[in-house]
Write a protein that holds these residues in place. Structure first.
Motif, mmCIF file in Angstrom:
data_model
loop_
_atom_site.group_PDB
_atom_site.id
_atom_site.type_symbol
_atom_site.label_atom_id
_atom_site.label_comp_id
_atom_site.label_asym_id
_atom_site.label_seq_id
_atom_site.Cartn_x
_atom_site.Cartn_y
_atom_site.Cartn_z
ATOM 1 N N ALA A 1 1.750 -1.829 11.313
ATOM 2 C CA ALA A 1 1.704 -2.898 10.312
ATOM 3 C C ALA A 1 0.979 -2.432 9.051
ATOM 4 O O ALA A 1 1.464 -2.648 7.928
ATOM 5 C CB ALA A 1 1.026 -4.143 10.889
ATOM 6 N N VAL A 2 -0.175 -1.807 9.227
ATOM 7 C CA VAL A 2 -0.938 -1.314 8.074
ATOM 8 C C VAL A 2 -0.097 -0.318 7.272
ATOM 9 O O VAL A 2 -0.042 -0.379 6.040
ATOM 10 C CB VAL A 2 -2.266 -0.668 8.531
ATOM 11 N N HIS B 1 3.284 0.674 2.369
ATOM 12 C CA HIS B 1 4.543 1.088 1.738
ATOM 13 C C HIS B 1 5.342 -0.107 1.220
ATOM 14 O O HIS B 1 6.545 0.009 0.980
ATOM 15 C CB HIS B 1 5.386 1.912 2.722
ATOM 16 N N MET B 2 4.673 -1.244 1.086
ATOM 17 C CA MET B 2 5.281 -2.473 0.547
ATOM 18 C C MET B 2 6.474 -2.965 1.354
ATOM 19 O O MET B 2 7.343 -3.650 0.835
ATOM 20 C CB MET B 2 5.714 -2.285 -0.920
ATOM 21 N N MET C 1 8.782 -5.573 7.839
ATOM 22 C CA MET C 1 8.413 -4.800 9.036
ATOM 23 C C MET C 1 6.920 -4.926 9.324
ATOM 24 O O MET C 1 6.507 -5.032 10.483
ATOM 25 C CB MET C 1 8.792 -3.319 8.872
ATOM 26 N N GLY C 2 6.107 -4.934 8.267
ATOM 27 C CA GLY C 2 4.670 -5.109 8.458
ATOM 28 C C GLY C 2 4.359 -6.426 9.146
ATOM 29 O O GLY C 2 3.526 -6.492 10.052
ATOM 30 N N GLY C 3 5.037 -7.471 8.720
ATOM 31 C CA GLY C 3 4.847 -8.788 9.347
ATOM 32 C C GLY C 3 5.292 -8.801 10.792
ATOM 33 O O GLY C 3 4.639 -9.406 11.653
#
Length: 170
Positions: free
Chosen positions: A22-23, A28-29, A33-35
């Motif tokens: 996630a980080v 990488h904006m 996918m981070g969420g």
């Protein structure tokens, strides 16, 4: 606890990896996918808490007389280093290819499940649990997961059996 419960508890050990994914995705904006990674990690934290709570409520309590106690907390760092090591090769893992991280997670999960390596679960360590190798009066060695710090080797503890050779102190 049955094999499915053991598998679920073991899978919760992978939450920190999802946090690292996630980080990296947020850096990488890649907010989607981070969420997803962050949501998966939070879900695993909640599942870990629910499994432990359910085990404390449902599993029968039994005595465990210890003859020898040895701390196993230090093993968490070695396992954590090994299972986060693939993250240092970010070009391989974070190139938009979802198969590689899934494969790495599956291999780690299989090894932890098959080896009864619950000292590998950093969520339990972060929740304040300590891990001990205990030998009972019959000479059998078990893993004891406890919130207490054990200072004596000759104890009679109240425990619940999570799996073969793994006990949770109540």
């Amino acid at each position: 606890m049955n094999k499915v419960g053991k598998l679920v508890l073991m899978l919760t050990a992978l939450a920190p990896i999802l946090g690292a994914f996630a980080v990296n995705s947020f850096a990488h904006m890649d907010w989607t996918m981070g969420g997803l990674y962050l949501g998966g990690g939070v879900l695993l934290v909640m599942v870990c808490w629910l499994v432990l709570r359910r085990c404390r409520m449902v599993l029968p309590e039994e005595p465990l007389t210890t003859k020898k106690v040895k701390t196993a907390d230090k093993e968490v760092l070695a396992f954590l280093l090994v299972y986060l090591l693939p993250l240092f090769t970010k070009d391989l893992i974070f190139s938009g290819n979802w198969f590689t991280p899934v494969y790495i997670l599956a291999i780690i999960a299989f090894c932890v499940y098959h080896g009864n390596s619950f000292t590998f679960n950093p969520l339990l360590a972060m929740a304040g649990y300590h891990f001990y190798e205990v030998e009972n009066d019959n000479g059998m060695t078990y893993l004891l997961i406890s919130k207490k710090t054990i200072h004596r080797h000759d104890n009679t503890l109240r425990v619940k059996r999570l799996a073969d050779y793994i006990y949770l102190e109540t």
